[in-house]
Design a protein around this motif. Sequence first.
Motif, PDB file in Angstrom:
ATOM      1  N   ILE A   1       0.866  -1.181   0.000  1.00 12.21           N
ATOM      2  CA  ILE A   1       0.000   0.000   0.000  1.00 12.21           C
ATOM      3  C   ILE A   1       0.899   1.226   0.000  1.00 12.21           C
ATOM      4  N   ALA A   2       0.730   2.099  -0.995  1.00 13.72           N
ATOM      5  CA  ALA A   2       1.672   3.199  -1.182  1.00 13.72           C
ATOM      6  C   ALA A   2       1.396   4.400  -0.280  1.00 13.72           C
ATOM      7  N   LEU A   3       0.122   4.800  -0.147  1.00  5.52           N
ATOM      8  CA  LEU A   3      -0.206   6.049   0.531  1.00  5.52           C
ATOM      9  C   LEU A   3      -1.168   5.841   1.693  1.00  5.52           C
ATOM     10  N   ARG A   4      -1.009   6.678   2.695  1.00  2.00           N
ATOM     11  CA  ARG A   4      -2.032   6.731   3.746  1.00  2.00           C
ATOM     12  C   ARG A   4      -3.255   7.431   3.159  1.00  2.00           C
ATOM     13  N   TYR A   5      -4.430   6.880   3.431  1.00  2.00           N
ATOM     14  CA  TYR A   5      -5.664   7.393   2.807  1.00  2.00           C
ATOM     15  C   TYR A   5      -6.200   8.576   3.621  1.00  2.00           C
ATOM     16  N   ASP A   6      -5.451   9.694   3.585  1.00  2.00           N
ATOM     17  CA  ASP A   6      -5.892  10.897   4.278  1.00  2.00           C
ATOM     18  C   ASP A   6      -6.657  11.786   3.305  1.00  2.00           C
ATOM     19  N   ASP A   7      -6.962  13.011   3.719  1.00  2.00           N
ATOM     20  CA  ASP A   7      -7.779  13.899   2.886  1.00  2.00           C
ATOM     21  C   ASP A   7      -7.108  14.203   1.546  1.00  2.00           C
ATOM     22  N   ASN A   8      -5.797  14.399   1.555  1.00  2.00           N
ATOM     23  CA  ASN A   8      -5.094  14.724   0.314  1.00  2.00           C
ATOM     24  C   ASN A   8      -5.116  13.561  -0.669  1.00  2.00           C
ATOM     25  N   ALA A   9      -4.783  12.371  -0.182  1.00  2.00           N
ATOM     26  CA  ALA A   9      -4.803  11.196  -1.053  1.00  2.00           C
ATOM     27  C   ALA A   9      -6.216  10.913  -1.545  1.00  2.00           C
ATOM     28  N   ARG A  10      -7.198  11.056  -0.650  1.00  2.00           N
ATOM     29  CA  ARG A  10      -8.584  10.807  -1.035  1.00  2.00           C
ATOM     30  C   ARG A  10      -9.029  11.759  -2.143  1.00  2.00           C
TER      31      ARG A  10
END
Length: 254
Positions: free
Chosen positions: A92-101
């Motif tokens: 899994i590459a990215l944490r699913y925070d507001d920016n990634a979402r």
Amino acid sequence: MTRARRRLLRWRCRVQRLLEAVLDLLFPRDCALCQGYVPTGHLCPACRKRLREAPLHTRCPRCGEEFPGLDAPATPCAACREHPPAFRRALIALRYDDNARALIHAFKYHRGIHLTADFVRILRAKLRRELPGVTFSAVVPVPITRAKLRTRGYNQAELLARALARRLGLPCLHRLLIRHETGVFSQTRLHRAERLANAREAYALAPRAPSLAGQRLLLVDDVMTTGATAQACAEALASAGAEVYLLALARPLR
């Protein structure tokens, strides 16, 4: 893959980068998050830093599920020990925070295909960090239904897989898996058990698919949620003899 095909793929990649550089000079880009100027891609250096990498110390080393606030064990989580996934490992590459979402939603639902190259850089960097020296036979995207393809106009996982395959000098087997119509347009509203049952019915190898014995395949998706889709696709590939790794942009907390 033949040596000639490898050379062709490398040449196509060089030509594509050259064309992108020319277009960047003629038509400067805006950052997809802050709308500021970006020299290359569609994310400025500051916003790239705002995209946080998925932390390893709080994730299961097998399925990639995050356990926030807790140090994940070095061994697979209880769910993976009880029901081992068909894939060898999920990255899994990215944490699913507001920016990634926001970026993934723009990419997936608002024709943000211009973000493909930026996402592929992130995926490739993750692959290099987590699996140095591991080689793959091919890249395989998670398929979508024909109805969804008609509505959206593209399969976001296939865009990622094709671009990543070019970067890695590998074939992209975009027709190896098929997605059957099950009457469920989207799995996002189903409970986990329902997703698992629906996914096993939905995903399968294409008719007359070749034997995959001895091949190590990289299965690519944009977002991994419960893992039902990844499990069903990996089961189909493993049934033909393949060893499967999963690479996804993000996995939301459950």
